[in-house]
Motif scaffolding. Structure first.
Motif, PDB file in Angstrom:
ATOM      1  N   PRO A 189       0.789  -1.234   0.000  1.00 37.67           N
ATOM      2  CA  PRO A 189       0.000   0.000   0.000  1.00 37.67           C
ATOM      3  C   PRO A 189       0.821   1.284   0.000  1.00 37.67           C
ATOM      4  N   VAL A 190       1.945   1.296   0.693  1.00 35.45           N
ATOM      5  CA  VAL A 190       2.709   2.535   0.773  1.00 35.45           C
ATOM      6  C   VAL A 190       3.415   2.820  -0.549  1.00 35.45           C
ATOM      7  N   LEU A 191       4.046   1.824  -1.116  1.00 40.76           N
ATOM      8  CA  LEU A 191       4.810   2.023  -2.346  1.00 40.76           C
ATOM      9  C   LEU A 191       3.904   2.301  -3.542  1.00 40.76           C
ATOM     10  N   LEU A 192       2.939   1.435  -3.784  1.00 42.04           N
ATOM     11  CA  LEU A 192       2.052   1.628  -4.928  1.00 42.04           C
ATOM     12  C   LEU A 192       1.111   2.811  -4.717  1.00 42.04           C
ATOM     13  N   GLY A 193       0.707   3.061  -3.475  1.00 43.63           N
ATOM     14  CA  GLY A 193      -0.131   4.217  -3.183  1.00 43.63           C
ATOM     15  C   GLY A 193       0.591   5.525  -3.476  1.00 43.63           C
ATOM     16  N   ALA A 194       1.852   5.600  -3.078  1.00 48.94           N
ATOM     17  CA  ALA A 194       2.647   6.801  -3.348  1.00 48.94           C
ATOM     18  C   ALA A 194       2.854   6.998  -4.849  1.00 48.94           C
ATOM     19  N   ALA A 195       3.103   5.903  -5.564  1.00 49.92           N
ATOM     20  CA  ALA A 195       3.265   5.995  -7.016  1.00 49.92           C
ATOM     21  C   ALA A 195       1.962   6.457  -7.673  1.00 49.92           C
ATOM     22  N   GLY A 196       0.834   5.950  -7.182  1.00 45.25           N
ATOM     23  CA  GLY A 196      -0.462   6.367  -7.713  1.00 45.25           C
ATOM     24  C   GLY A 196      -0.750   7.832  -7.454  1.00 45.25           C
ATOM     25  N   VAL A 197      -0.389   8.310  -6.272  1.00 41.71           N
ATOM     26  CA  VAL A 197      -0.601   9.726  -5.941  1.00 41.71           C
ATOM     27  C   VAL A 197       0.268  10.618  -6.824  1.00 41.71           C
ATOM     28  N   ILE A 198       1.523  10.259  -6.992  1.00 43.93           N
ATOM     29  CA  ILE A 198       2.433  11.067  -7.814  1.00 43.93           C
ATOM     30  C   ILE A 198       1.966  11.092  -9.264  1.00 43.93           C
ATOM     31  N   LEU A 199       1.626   9.924  -9.809  1.00 43.20           N
ATOM     32  CA  LEU A 199       1.130   9.898 -11.186  1.00 43.20           C
ATOM     33  C   LEU A 199      -0.225  10.584 -11.311  1.00 43.20           C
ATOM     34  N   GLY A 200      -1.011  10.563 -10.249  1.00 41.79           N
ATOM     35  CA  GLY A 200      -2.281  11.283 -10.254  1.00 41.79           C
ATOM     36  C   GLY A 200      -2.068  12.781 -10.390  1.00 41.79           C
ATOM     37  N   PHE A 201      -1.085  13.316  -9.682  1.00 42.33           N
ATOM     38  CA  PHE A 201      -0.774  14.738  -9.826  1.00 42.33           C
ATOM     39  C   PHE A 201      -0.273  15.062 -11.227  1.00 42.33           C
ATOM     40  N   ILE A 202       0.532  14.176 -11.805  1.00 42.67           N
ATOM     41  CA  ILE A 202       1.010  14.385 -13.172  1.00 42.67           C
ATOM     42  C   ILE A 202      -0.160  14.354 -14.147  1.00 42.67           C
ATOM     43  N   ALA A 203      -1.093  13.423 -13.952  1.00 40.64           N
ATOM     44  CA  ALA A 203      -2.264  13.325 -14.835  1.00 40.64           C
ATOM     45  C   ALA A 203      -3.128  14.575 -14.743  1.00 40.64           C
ATOM     46  N   ARG A 204      -3.338  15.081 -13.519  1.00 38.34           N
ATOM     47  CA  ARG A 204      -4.131  16.307 -13.370  1.00 38.34           C
ATOM     48  C   ARG A 204      -3.442  17.477 -14.040  1.00 38.34           C
ATOM     49  N   ARG A 205      -2.142  17.519 -13.943  1.00 33.97           N
ATOM     50  CA  ARG A 205      -1.380  18.608 -14.562  1.00 33.97           C
ATOM     51  C   ARG A 205      -1.496  18.575 -16.085  1.00 33.97           C
ATOM     52  N   ARG A 206      -1.662  17.366 -16.648  1.00 37.41           N
ATOM     53  CA  ARG A 206      -1.726  17.219 -18.100  1.00 37.41           C
ATOM     54  C   ARG A 206      -3.143  17.177 -18.641  1.00 37.41           C
ATOM     55  N   GLY A 207      -4.142  17.406 -17.797  1.00 37.35           N
ATOM     56  CA  GLY A 207      -5.494  17.572 -18.308  1.00 37.35           C
ATOM     57  C   GLY A 207      -6.513  16.527 -17.911  1.00 37.35           C
ATOM     58  N   ALA A 208      -6.118  15.429 -17.304  1.00 44.19           N
ATOM     59  CA  ALA A 208      -7.063  14.392 -16.890  1.00 44.19           C
ATOM     60  C   ALA A 208      -7.434  14.635 -15.425  1.00 44.19           C
ATOM     61  N   ASN A 209      -8.300  15.608 -15.200  1.00 46.11           N
ATOM     62  CA  ASN A 209      -8.592  16.048 -13.828  1.00 46.11           C
ATOM     63  C   ASN A 209      -9.296  14.979 -13.006  1.00 46.11           C
ATOM     64  N   SER A 210     -10.343  14.368 -13.537  1.00 41.49           N
ATOM     65  CA  SER A 210     -11.103  13.412 -12.721  1.00 41.49           C
ATOM     66  C   SER A 210     -10.319  12.128 -12.467  1.00 41.49           C
ATOM     67  N   LEU A 211      -9.646  11.601 -13.487  1.00 41.46           N
ATOM     68  CA  LEU A 211      -8.844  10.388 -13.275  1.00 41.46           C
ATOM     69  C   LEU A 211      -7.724  10.650 -12.265  1.00 41.46           C
ATOM     70  N   GLY A 212      -7.073  11.796 -12.404  1.00 43.79           N
ATOM     71  CA  GLY A 212      -6.006  12.138 -11.471  1.00 43.79           C
ATOM     72  C   GLY A 212      -6.511  12.310 -10.051  1.00 43.79           C
ATOM     73  N   ALA A 213      -7.674  12.958  -9.908  1.00 45.31           N
ATOM     74  CA  ALA A 213      -8.220  13.170  -8.566  1.00 45.31           C
ATOM     75  C   ALA A 213      -8.613  11.852  -7.910  1.00 45.31           C
ATOM     76  N   TRP A 214      -9.232  10.958  -8.666  1.00 42.33           N
ATOM     77  CA  TRP A 214      -9.590   9.643  -8.113  1.00 42.33           C
ATOM     78  C   TRP A 214      -8.344   8.864  -7.715  1.00 42.33           C
ATOM     79  N   ALA A 215      -7.317   8.904  -8.548  1.00 41.22           N
ATOM     80  CA  ALA A 215      -6.079   8.182  -8.227  1.00 41.22           C
ATOM     81  C   ALA A 215      -5.433   8.749  -6.969  1.00 41.22           C
ATOM     82  N   ILE A 216      -5.431  10.074  -6.836  1.00 37.99           N
ATOM     83  CA  ILE A 216      -4.862  10.699  -5.646  1.00 37.99           C
ATOM     84  C   ILE A 216      -5.649  10.280  -4.406  1.00 37.99           C
ATOM     85  N   GLY A 217      -6.966  10.345  -4.498  1.00 38.37           N
ATOM     86  CA  GLY A 217      -7.803   9.997  -3.352  1.00 38.37           C
ATOM     87  C   GLY A 217      -7.651   8.555  -2.919  1.00 38.37           C
TER      88      GLY A 217
END
Length: 97
Positions: free
Chosen positions: A53-81
């Protein structure tokens, strides 16, 4: 003598008005790239609920921020959450079971 500065400067909206801006083709293409990052981030965050959970969760949060930055707001927000929930569960709740 005319003042031409208004022709060069960007228009200032009045209160309550929004300036509509045409999106270029380059901006539209960025949303597709962000969607790929968003899907990958969401998959990593969901997997983190079951494995590492810690390793994959952190990777998901980081990629979620990258996705939101590149235009996929809802997918990124769900991944972060989901990633944050997984990290919290993995660090604070799972050690007691």
């Amino acid at each position: 003598m005319e003042e031409t500065a208004a022709e060069v400067a960007a228009p200032v909206p009045a209160r309550g008005e929004r300036i509509e801006r045409n999106r270029t083709d380059h901006e539209r293409e960025g949303a597709g790239e962000g969607r790929g990052y968003g899907i990958l981030a969401l998959v990593l965050s969901i997997l983190s609920l079951f494995f590492m959970p810690v390793l994959l969760g952190a990777a998901g949060v980081i990629l979620g921020f990258i996705a939101r930055r590149r235009g996929a707001n809802s997918l990124g927000a769900w991944a972060i959450g989901i990633g944050i929930v997984s990290i919290v569960i993995g660090v604070f709740i799972l050690p007691f079971f």
